[in-house]
Write an enzyme that holds these catalytic residues in place. Sequence first.
Site, PDB file in Angstrom:
ATOM      1  CB  SER A   1      -6.872  -2.623  11.160  1.00  0.00           C
ATOM      2  OG  SER A   1      -6.330  -1.324  11.193  1.00  0.00           O
ATOM      3  CB  SER A   2      -8.816  -2.751  16.991  1.00  0.00           C
ATOM      4  OG  SER A   2      -7.477  -2.720  17.432  1.00  0.00           O
ATOM      5  CB  SER A   3      -5.528   1.341  15.324  1.00  0.00           C
ATOM      6  OG  SER A   3      -4.980   0.637  14.246  1.00  0.00           O
TER       7      SER A   3
ATOM      8  CB  ALA B   1      -7.425 -10.468  16.352  1.00  0.00           C
TER       9      ALA B   1
ATOM     10  CE1 TYR C   1       3.640  -1.562   7.765  1.00  0.00           C
ATOM     11  CE2 TYR C   1       4.276   0.728   8.027  1.00  0.00           C
ATOM     12  CZ  TYR C   1       3.474  -0.229   7.448  1.00  0.00           C
ATOM     13  OH  TYR C   1       2.511   0.142   6.544  1.00  0.00           O
TER      14      TYR C   1
ATOM     15  CG  ASP D   1      -0.508  -0.066   2.543  1.00  0.00           C
ATOM     16  OD1 ASP D   1       0.689  -0.387   2.727  1.00  0.00           O
ATOM     17  OD2 ASP D   1      -1.293   0.204   3.487  1.00  0.00           O
TER      18      ASP D   1
ATOM     19  CG  ASP E   1      -4.728  -1.051   8.078  1.00  0.00           C
ATOM     20  OD1 ASP E   1      -4.723  -1.905   7.176  1.00  0.00           O
ATOM     21  OD2 ASP E   1      -3.844  -0.961   8.936  1.00  0.00           O
TER      22      ASP E   1
HETATM   23  C1  GLA Z   1      -0.168  -2.572   8.451  1.00  0.00           C
HETATM   24  C2  GLA Z   1      -0.342  -1.152   7.916  1.00  0.00           C
HETATM   25  C3  GLA Z   1      -0.925  -1.160   6.502  1.00  0.00           C
HETATM   26  C4  GLA Z   1      -0.146  -2.094   5.579  1.00  0.00           C
HETATM   27  C5  GLA Z   1       0.047  -3.457   6.244  1.00  0.00           C
HETATM   28  C6  GLA Z   1       0.930  -4.367   5.414  1.00  0.00           C
HETATM   29  O1  GLA Z   1      -1.415  -3.176   8.645  1.00  0.00           O
HETATM   30  O2  GLA Z   1      -1.184  -0.419   8.776  1.00  0.00           O
HETATM   31  O3  GLA Z   1      -0.941   0.153   5.988  1.00  0.00           O
HETATM   32  O4  GLA Z   1       1.076  -1.531   5.186  1.00  0.00           O
HETATM   33  O5  GLA Z   1       0.614  -3.335   7.531  1.00  0.00           O
HETATM   34  O6  GLA Z   1       0.307  -4.664   4.209  1.00  0.00           O
END
Ligand code: GLA
Length: 374
Positions: A122-124, A119, A215, A37, A168
């Site tokens: 992406s709860s955030s 989990a 990351y 992304d 996300d």
């Molecule tokens: C996390 C980040 C996303 C994406 C993924 C990997 O979830 O929040 O933006 O980069 O990692 O695909």
Amino acid sequence: MTPVERATRLFRERFGTEPAAVASAPGRVNLLGEHVDYHGGHVLPVATAWRTAVAVGLAPGGFEAASEHGTPVRGAWPPARQGDWSDYAAGVAVEFLAAGTLRAAGLRLAVASDVPLGAGVSSSAALEVATAGALAALCGWRGSPRELAVIAHRAETDFVGVPCGVMDQMASALTPAGSALLLDCRTLETSAVPVPLDLVLAESGESHTLRSGSYAERRREGDEALARIRAAVPAVAMLVDIPPAALAQLLPLLPPPLDRRVRHVVNENQRTVLAAAALEAGDVATFGRLVDASHDSLRDLYECSTPRLDAIVTAARRLPGTLGARLVGAGWGGAVLVVAPMGRGEELAAALAADRALALPAVRVVHPGAGLAG
Ligand code: GLA
């Protein structure tokens, strides 16, 4: 009670008055397209039926936030970063203030959620997007879901300080009910893709603490690789501009591990487009093979898997009915996604949960939901 009802009730109990607005947004599970992304590639998330609701109201002063799950927060106005769960909501409020959309002396909000924490769903983003939806309603601002996703994303990168891509928040804001969202992260163009599958999410229980540093490191590696390639081929604006067929020619320009990172990004982007086409055609076997190839690439080329995630993937692939399995989200812990033909998910989830050697803390069947609702 739904999260919306619970957030409304919590607001009333905590602040002794009715909220002015409430909105809810889902978590997400990315079917394919990991770590592309932020390189302008394609991703294919589904929204979860689990949702987070945020109820908001103006306050005479200060920032007050209450949640079913976290400790209550009381702070200054405009809010400053506190290093806790409330930052995701406060960051969105700060964006609304900066844009001049929100004019207030203070803000109250209450949060209720079914989105499992830790989990990999992406709860955030669910909290950010629900806050953006609720604040838009509070201010009478008719921003599109896409604009709200962009605000929510800025809250995470600028206020919370996580250098994530846009997937996300876009998934949480825009995904049509019951479909996957094929999102081009460069143009933000979207289309709906059918999901003729059952989805199972196996939580590894591995903490994400290492995540943010690794990351950010991968993002730096990507930037460096792009700069080196552009020095030779200026027409490449983003890594996903490189056609897979040109990799053999360009990779010798890069020292390891940058060559491995670029191979992952270019091929994963292509896999995502192929995967969306496979789902459109109802070809779930091809889709499953692409899911497997994604994990192998994340493990060997992007190097964001762990021995435990690999063990879960290996065990899942051995189960009858599994079409494909891979780590999902950023990696370095988190969860594994297992895809199965429709109707086989419960049985697969039970088999994985019964694996004593793995001792998984949670295995869930994911039901696709819909994006932001006011
Ligand atoms: C996390 C980040 C996303 C994406 C993924 C990997 O979830 O929040 O933006 O980069 O990692 O695909």
